[in-house]
Each structure stands twice: as C-alpha cells, then as structure tokens.
Design a protein around this motif. Structure first.
Motif, mmCIF file in Angstrom:
data_model
loop_
_atom_site.group_PDB
_atom_site.id
_atom_site.type_symbol
_atom_site.label_atom_id
_atom_site.label_comp_id
_atom_site.label_asym_id
_atom_site.label_seq_id
_atom_site.Cartn_x
_atom_site.Cartn_y
_atom_site.Cartn_z
ATOM 1 N N TYR B 90 0.841 -1.204 0.000
ATOM 2 C CA TYR B 90 0.000 0.000 0.000
ATOM 3 C C TYR B 90 0.870 1.245 0.000
ATOM 4 C CZ TYR B 90 -3.890 3.059 1.165
ATOM 5 O OH TYR B 90 -4.843 4.043 1.125
ATOM 6 N N LYS C 12 -11.333 -1.879 -2.527
ATOM 7 C CA LYS C 12 -10.605 -0.673 -2.128
ATOM 8 C C LYS C 12 -10.903 -0.315 -0.684
ATOM 9 C CE LYS C 12 -10.162 1.744 -6.473
ATOM 10 N NZ LYS C 12 -10.937 2.653 -7.303
ATOM 11 N N TRP C 13 -12.202 -0.384 -0.347
ATOM 12 C CA TRP C 13 -12.582 -0.022 1.026
ATOM 13 C C TRP C 13 -12.010 -0.995 2.027
ATOM 14 C CZ3 TRP C 13 -13.880 4.398 2.817
ATOM 15 C CH2 TRP C 13 -14.467 5.329 1.964
ATOM 16 N N LYS C 16 -8.364 -0.209 2.478
ATOM 17 C CA LYS C 16 -8.173 0.999 3.287
ATOM 18 C C LYS C 16 -8.434 0.694 4.756
ATOM 19 C CE LYS C 16 -8.130 5.038 0.551
ATOM 20 N NZ LYS C 16 -9.055 5.273 -0.565
ATOM 21 N N THR C 20 -5.887 1.112 7.898
ATOM 22 C CA THR C 20 -6.246 1.898 9.077
ATOM 23 C C THR C 20 -6.101 1.067 10.348
ATOM 24 O OG1 THR C 20 -7.887 2.906 7.644
ATOM 25 C CG2 THR C 20 -7.992 3.462 9.983
#
Ligand SMILES: Nc1ncnc2c1ncn2[C@@H]1O[C@H](COP(=O)(O)OP(=O)(O)OP(=O)(O)O)[C@@H](O)[C@H]1O
Ligand SMILES: [Mg+2]
Lengths: 369, 287, 284
Positions: B90, C12-13, C16, C20
């Motif tokens: 990422y 994608k979510w 992410k 996080t």
C-alpha cells in the motif's frame, strides 16, 4: 472486409483536476493501418494511449473497438495490447515465459503455449531463444520480444508508446524499417506514439499531429509535409524558415505580403480568411528553395533574391547554407544540394536564390501558442 | 616518505577497528566457547568436555524450550510477513508524495521508542484489569475480567509488533523499485490481480522478503523482554534459560553452551536464508 | 503510484480499512501508555479517575512524580552518561572505519567487512554474556597475576558502555560510510593542490562534508543506547540505566509514574529519530 474500423475514438477527453490533457479528440483507424500520433513532449499522447489501453478512464467521449464500446471493459479484458515505453519485459521470467504470459492467463494448456511461443518468436526472427533470460538480449531483440509478447495474443489493436525512445540512433533507424515490416506481416492495426517526426513519417499510413491535447491534423505523411493545415504542423513536421509578415493584398489564394524585414513576397493562403493588414506567419522549407550562381535561373520564380553566404553547415546529405538577403538583411536557411555544383561555395560568396509561391505557406499569426 | 606516511595513516585507521573487533567480538566469543567446553569436576577444577552440551540434549525441558523458541520465532516471522506485506504494498505502490512520507514515518516512529515502553503498553492493554478486558466488559461481550496476558498469543502479538518495522522497511524498499509498468503490462496481457501478485510482485520482492524474514527471525529468537513480560515466568523462551543460568544459578558453563546453541541456530538461519536467496550479508544488512 | 488498475470499490474499502486497522495497532500501545500517565489513580488501568499532572510533578506519597523520584532521576542520568560515551566512541570508531573501508584497498578487506557486520546478527543477549564471560576471566587472570583489583572488568557501567558500543559501532560505520562514498575526492585534491597538508585537507574539506552523517550516527547511537535492554541486562552492575530500572519496577507492579517516564521517552525518542532523519536528509 468490413467497414467497421478497428479503433474509433469519439470526442474523447481527459482532465486531471483542472488541467485538460486531452480535449475532444476524434479519429478512427481502419483495420491493418499503421497509425501514428506525433506531438511534442507533454501534449497528451501517453494519456490518450493509456485511455485506449484502459489504464485511465476518459472524462468524456466514447471509445470503440471493432464497433463495440469498451469503456466498461477493464484493461486485462480489452482486446488491445500495449508495448510499453521501456518495454516492461518481466525480468523475473525467461523469454519464453514472458511471451507465454498472456496465453497462460487465458488458461491455454502448457504444450500449446510452448508451441505458440516458439512460432511467434520465429516470426519475429528469434527462434530458439525461449529458455534464455531477458537480460541476455540486445536492445533491438528485446523490442521484438516485447512485440511478440503482445502479438501472440492476436490483439485487435497494438499500442506502442515511443518504443524506440530508449535505443541509440543507429538501432533506431534500423528498427523503424523492421517495425514497419512486422506490422505489414502481422497485418495488425498499430497505434504508434512518438515525438520523433522521422519515425512517424517513415512508418505510418496515417499520422495525427497532436498539440496541447488536440489533433491539429490527420493525414498521410505527404499531406502533412506538403499541405500542413496549421502553423503548428508546418513548423513541427519537417524543417521550415519562418517569417513574420503583414498581408498587403490578395488575389484568390495568392497572398501579397511584406515581411518584417521589408521583403515583399508572394505566398499561398494555407489558413483561412486573410485580409489586408492581417499579421501572418510564413513558412518556407529549406529544401524548397532553389540556388543558382546565375540570377537569370531564378528570375522566373515568384520570390527571389541575392544572398550573402554567412555560413556553410556541412553535414553530408543534410548540408545547409545560412544566407543573408542582400536587399533586406533577412536570414534564411537553404538546403545545399550535394550534386557537386556548389562544392566550392564558401563564406562571403554571393548567390541567387528563389522559390515558388506555392511553397510559401501563410497562416494567421498568434493562433498557435 | 609519502608511502611511510600513508602506511602510518592506514594503521592508525586500522587500529580502532581491530581493537574493537578483537576485544569485544572475537575474543569474547572464543572465550565463551571455551567456557562452554569446561566441565566442573571440583572446586575451581575443570576438564574439557562436551558435558554441558550433553546436559542440554539429555534434559527435555532444555531442548523443548529451544525447539519452542525456534518454532514460535518462525511463526512470528510468517505472521509479520503476512501482516506487513499488504501494508508495504500500500505504502510503496498506492500512495505518493506527502501521504507516502507520512505513512512511512508513522511506521518508523514506534520503533524509535524503547522496546520496554512498547511492551509495557501491551501489558496495560492485555492484562486482567487492562483496557481491552474493561472495554469488552463495558460492551457486554464478556461477563467478567479476562486475563489476556501470559499466553502464547500475547507473546506473538508482542513479537509481531516489535519486529514489524524490520519487515516493512525492506519490503517497501524493494516494492518501490518495482517498475509500475511491469504491473500494468501484466494486466494488459490479461492477468488477474492474483496472478500478478504471484508471478510479478512477489518474485520481485523476494530479496526484501528474505532479508526481512531473516532479521525478524533473529530478533524474535534473541528477544528476552517480550516473552518474559507478556508470557510471564513460564514463557519458556530460550533467552530466559540463558539468563537464569548466568544470573540466578551462576552456572556460566551451561549458560555459555546455551548461548552458543542459540548463536548457532541464528547463524544457520541467516546462512540458509542468504544461500536460498543468493544474496550477500553486506547487501542484506545494509537495508 | 499505480493509477490505472481498476479495482472494485468493495476491495478498495476493505484495503483501506485494513491499513487503518494496522496503524491503530501500531499506535495503540504507545497511545495507551501516554494516556494513563495522566490518570488520577495509583494503577495504570481503567477506570479513568480524572486528569492529573501528579505523575510528573507530584510530591506527596503515593503520588510521587517523575521529577521527584530519586531512583528514576538517577537512572536517567546514568543512561545519559552511558549514551554519551557510547555515542562518542561509536562515532569516532565508525568514522575511522568509514575512511578505512571507503578509502583503502588491502588484503582481507572483504573478510574484515563481514566481521564488522557480524554484531548485527548476534543476538544482544549473547553479545552481553560473551563480554561478561571474557571480561570476568580477564579480571580473574589479571588479579591472580598482579594482586591488584580490576573492578572495571566486573559488571558495571564500563562494561555496559563497551557492550553497547560493540554493536552500535556497526550502525555508525554504515551511516558514515554511506556519506563518505558520496564524497568527491577531487575536492580534497583541490585543497592539496592549493597547498593544504594531507590532514589539513581532510579537516577542512572532508570532515565538514561528513559532519551531518556523523551527527546522525551520534543521534542514532544515543537512541539505541538509551533503549538497549538485552546487552545491558547481562552487564549491569549496581548503577542501573533507565531501561533496567523500569524493568525492575515493572516486575514488581507498575504505577503511572512508569507511564510518565515512558511518555517522556516516547517524546524524546520521536524527536531524536526525526532529528537523525533530517540530518541524513540534509545530506542530499
Ligand atoms: N496522472 C496525472 N495527473 C496529473 N497530470 C498528468 C497526469 N498524467 C499526465 N499528466 C499531465 O498531462 C500532460 C500530458 O501528459 P502525457 O504523459 O500524456 O504527455 P506525452 O505527450 O506522453 O509526453 P511525453 O512525450 O513526454 O511522454 C502532461 O502535462 C502531464 O503533466
Ligand atoms: Mg509519453
């Protein structure tokens, strides 16, 4: 066969935030054509190509391959293949595995992959190298492997992004010819990007000249060279002397003008709707100017004069003279024919020159940035 | 004259290096090896033998602890890799500019802080009266206080946490060097995300994976704080045995033998790792 | 950065969210430590009893703050002294090593380089015990031979400094060599050409060029020395550096004063770490 073009773009655009990289570009490429997009650095060529490949989503317009819109098809499903600027051969695989990569993704069985890989490598003149590592190839061979890797998938359209950019000059000259041959052999539609006009002129059936995100002109190499539609094309394709001038009068397509040096010339209205008093840009190709030791030889031409040789730039077939017009002091580049006639010409000599009004192309000044 | 001068300069530069390496690295290890070969036969009387090593192999507690330390370290290495890889990908491939720098720094900062502080943090979180237990009770997910400290999972959590940096940094470095157009070329040729990962990304990242794994394994193997504090007295970590032989039992001979076994295992892993990946120690460690 | 690969929004979510979560995992222990330094309770745990500065400045038992806790203050000073010497020695030897490895060609260079890297792969605890064993034997031998006392070779601050120095020097060498490699030797030649002596040229041209790297190496050395535990544990005598003192306290049961010390450590380490990065960045 059919009239459906392999690739068609309908007023396609792309903006990055507020910056418009590609604006309303439309064109279509018939089957089997070598289509080049020629333009200066940063004009949006790569962006356009990446939209066709599917790596970037257009902000507007439509994109059709063989008549079907492919906007919603992800890049790994589109029937187009791409040869990347630095080729992007996989260093972790040998040549055979590189070429067979796409087939393996389609689930073709092992023996068929091996067979097809060998066949396509032979077609690009590299039979028997499948087991070697990529790094063992020369620059030109890598190029051919990159093309073979795409062609084995039999794409409808092959996209090439300045694939010769990384090669040295000699090899580039050689690869130009070879690419053209490969294209006609495979009879696949090529869309080729370059900022090098000689690549585009030599290889292409059709060339689009691109500037600031728009197509200035689409045509064959000859059309672009002899009949550029815009000042940008006239300046970008081939060499040209460029003067600033003011229109003095018009008869049909013929333009009478006075250059900023005070020379009066007769030219051709290549742009649109000029009238007396307009500021114009005038383009004359160095190779369109005729030289002679006798002024009578050029007296019959519409534009002529006597020039002082300022410099002889000898460069074999591409030799040039820098002349200064004796009447007005205007400077002019003239191609120096290597017939032997002007071999002993040197600095300080005076020579007559002249060119036809047809070769004096006038465009309204200030349109092009 | 000038050659005499430069010779002098050379030896002046060489002296600190040699003094450092000989007195603090080479001699101590040779000395430790010799001590590990001493067998106490009487008061201040010793014989040279492999008795200390024999003790290790004859006492199941010792070699069980050794084996347990080894496979727990392997497990923590694998876990660190699995957790760290998507993060490194990422940061290296899906961010750029300021976001990238910020995320990278956020990975680094926890590791500038003492391991003791980090472990202390986990103790506050995990213990019976700790934050997580309290929060779960408050949410009604559990009836009473739960002790989450002093088990293997706690050790694992701490080890993975402590090693993360040494996995993520080399991974980011190698993934950063992977040309994006290779990935795009893969897609263009019809590959799915998974086969790109398997055939292009992972082979390219292999050097980073290997060096990350080597370092993480070594750090876990030689860790003392995390197993003791998060695993409790009975955490059965080999460094704990070494410590108790030296400090509590005062049996330096056996302690030295243990030390040598641990050193042997860790060198072996480094060696095998480097051979498998065909890398040199210098290059790997420089990362 | 890859822009052109289309992915489903769900993926994608999820990605992410994972990233996080990871950063929460990274921050959680440190944040917890910091928060409980301000809890008005004698245990660093929930429930939250209210905000207080007592664990920093308090002076009434049981609320003795860091700045009034003698043993902790003393161990901070001890750590400081150790860090000072370690970083001084490591930068000095590291600089010599850098010149040796970058500027000189000699037989056995490759071998010495590998030896120089070895401290990186020796577990800290083993580095500690090997130095302990060796120095004790040396002390025994010398005392038997001379009849004098050699306390410096017994567990204590000198051994702690030597133990930390033994592996931190490798880091210093790597950082300083990297910088020296980028040095253009023709600058030094120019100085010689202008009449400088050899040492004069090095002092006037090369050392100023190396200075940011030396400073960064010094900062890194201080950081590593301050937080070192494994090697120190085996070599420590009666004067314990901070990490050892904290460890002993932790085993007895913690009070928020440890959180307060930790908070200070976190702040100082983060600042030092950033400083070393900035120093190294300024190099290019
Ligand atoms: N992802 C992006 N975000 C913002 N701007 C971009 C992006 N990609 C390209 N641009 C801008 O769009 C313009 C066109 O870029 P493009 O790469 O298409 O140029 P090009 O014609 O291929 O140039 P070159 O010959 O140098 O490769 C450039 O000004 C570039 O800065
Ligand atoms: Mg481009």
């Amino acid at each position: 066969m059919s009239d459906i073009p392999d690739l068609e773009c309908r007023s396609i655009s792309k903006s990055f935030d507020t910056f418009k990289a590609v604006r309303d570009v439309s064109f279509s490429v018939p089957q089997g054509t070598f289509f080049s997009i020629l333009g200066p650095s940063g004009c949006g060529k790569t962006t356009l190509l990446r939209m066709i490949a599917g790596f970037q989503k257009p902000s507007g317009g439509d994109l059709l391959i063989k008549g079907k819109s492919v906007l919603d098809v992800p890049p790994n499903k589109r029937p187009v293949s791409m040869v990347f600027q630095h080729l992007a051969l996989f260093p972790m695989m040998n040549i055979g595995a590189n070429v067979g990569f796409g087939l393996r993704q389609r689930g073709v069985n092992k023996t068929d992959v091996t067979k097809q890989v060998e066949r396509v490598l032979e077609r690009v003149g590299l039979g028997g190298v499948a087991d070697r590592p990529v790094s063992s190839l020369s620059g030109g061979q890598k190029q051919r492997v990159a093309i073979a890797r795409c062609m084995v998938l039999e794409p409808d359209v092959l996209l090439l992004d300045e694939p010769l950019g990384a090669l040295d000059l000699k090899l580039r000259e050689h690869m130009k010819v070879e690419l053209k041959q490969l294209q006609s052999e495979f009879n696949t539609t090529f869309v080729y990007i370059t900022h090098d006009q000689s690549e585009a002129l030599v290889m292409s059936d059709q060339i689009a000249v691109m500037n600031h995100g728009v197509f200035e002109q689409v045509g064959t190499a000859k059309e672009l060279y002899y009949e550029p539609n815009t000042a940008f094309v006239a300046g970008f394709v081939g060499e040209a002397n460029r003067f600033g001038a003011t229109v003095d009068g018009k008869t049909g397509d013929a333009v009478h003008m006075v250059t900023s040096y005070g020379q009066t010339l007769l030219g051709l209205n290549a742009g649109h709707g000029l009238s007396k008093g307009d500021k114009i840009d005038v383009f004359v190709r160095p190779e369109a100017v005729r030289l002679s030791r006798k002024s009578s030889d050029v007296a019959g031409m519409e534009n002529s004069g006597q020039g002082l040789v300022e410099n002889v730039l000898f460069n074999g077939a591409n030799s040039q003279l820098i002349l200064r017009d004796q009447m007005t002091g205007a400077e002019m580049n003239v191609a120096l024919p290597q017939t032997g006639e002007f071999r002993d010409l040197k600095r300080g000599d005076v020579i007559s020159f002249g060119w036809a009004s047809q070769q004096t192309r006038c465009y309204r000044a200030g349109i092009e940035k | 004259m000038s050659s005499d001068r430069s010779k002098l300069a050379f030896w002046l530069l060489m002296a600190p290096l040699l003094i450092w390496l000989v007195t603090l690295i080479i001699l101590p290890h040779v000395g430790m090896f010799l001590v590990s070969l001493r067998e106490k036969v009487g008061v201040r009387e010793y014989e040279t033998s492999f008795a200390n090593y024999a003790v290790f192999f004859n006492e199941p507690l010792y070699w069980n602890t050794f084996a347990r330390t080894a496979y727990m370290s392997i497990a923590s290495t694998v876990l660190t890799l699995l957790i760290g890889f998507p993060i490194a990908y990422y940061i290296a491939k899906l961010t750029r500019g300021r976001t990238k720098t910020t995320l990278f720094l956020m990975c680094l900062i926890p590791f500038w802080v003492s391991e003791l502080v980090r472990t202390f943090g986990w103790m506050i979180l995990l213990r019976e009266t700790g934050v997580i237990s309290n929060v779960l009770q408050y949410l009604g997910l559990i009836g009473g206080p739960v002790e989450m400290l002093y088990n293997d999972a706690a050790i694992m959590t701490g080890l993975v946490y402590t090693s993360m940096l040494f996995m993520v940094v080399p991974l980011i470095t190698t993934l950063d060097s992977l040309d994006d157009s290779l990935i795009e070329a893969g897609y263009d040729l019809g590959a799915s995300g998974f086969s790109i990962l398997r055939e292009i990304v992972i082979p390219h990242a292999m050097p980073g994976i290997v060096s990350g794994c080597i370092v993480v394994f070594m750090l876990s193997l030689g860790n003392y704080l995390t197993p003791i504090l998060l695993g409790g007295k009975d955490s059965l970590w080999f460094t704990g045995l070494i410590y108790s032989q030296f400090i509590t039992r005062f049996n330096w001979e056996l302690g030295s033998a243990f030390g040598f076994l641990l050193l042997g295992l860790s060198s072996l892993i480094v060696f095998v790792g480097l051979k498998l990946s065909r890398q040199s120690l210098g290059k790997t460690m420089a990362q | 950065m890859i822009t052109g690969i289309p992915q489903s929004t769900g993926f994608k979510w999820a990605y992410k969210a994972y990233v996080t979560l990871f950063f929460i995992y990274l921050a959680l222990p440190l944040a917890t430590v910091c928060v409980f330094a301000f809890n008005d309770s004698v245990f660093p745990s929930l429930p939250w009893e209210g905000f207080t500065w007592a664990w920093f400045f308090g002076n009434d038992a049981p609320y003795i703050g860091v700045f009034h806790e003698r043993p902790i203050l003393r161990s901070i000073v001890t750590s400081g002294i150790v860090a000072f010497w370690v970083s001084l020695l490591a930068v000095f030897v590291g600089t010599c090593n850098a010149f040796l490895f970058v500027r000189h060609e000699f037989r056995g260079k490759g071998f010495l380089y590998i030896l120089m890297l070895l401290p990186l792969i020796i577990p800290g605890i083993i580095l500690g015990i090997s130095i302990l064993v060796f120095s004790s034997s040396a002390a025994n031998f010398l005392e038997d031979a001379t009849g004098l006392w050699f306390d410096g070779l017994r567990p204590g601050l000198i051994l702690v400094v030597l133990g930390q120095f033994s592996f931190i020097t490798t880091f210093a060498t790597l950082v300083i060599s990297a910088r020296l490699q980028k040095f253009d030797p023709s600058l030094e030649e120019a100085a010689l050409n202008l009449g400088a002596t050899h040492w004069g040229a090095v002092r006037a041209v090369t050392l100023p060029f190396l200075f940011p790297a030396m400073a960064a190496a010094g900062v890194v050395a201080v950081l590593m020395s301050f937080e070192n535990f494994n090697t120190t544990l085996m070599l420590v005598g009666s004067d314990a550096p901070l990490t050892i003192t904290m460890f002993d306290r932790l085993k007895l049961g913690s009070t928020p004063v440890l959180n307060a010390v930790s908070l200070l450590l976190i702040v100082v380490s983060a600042l030092l770490g950033l400083a070393s990065l900035l120093l190294q960045k300024r190099e290019d």
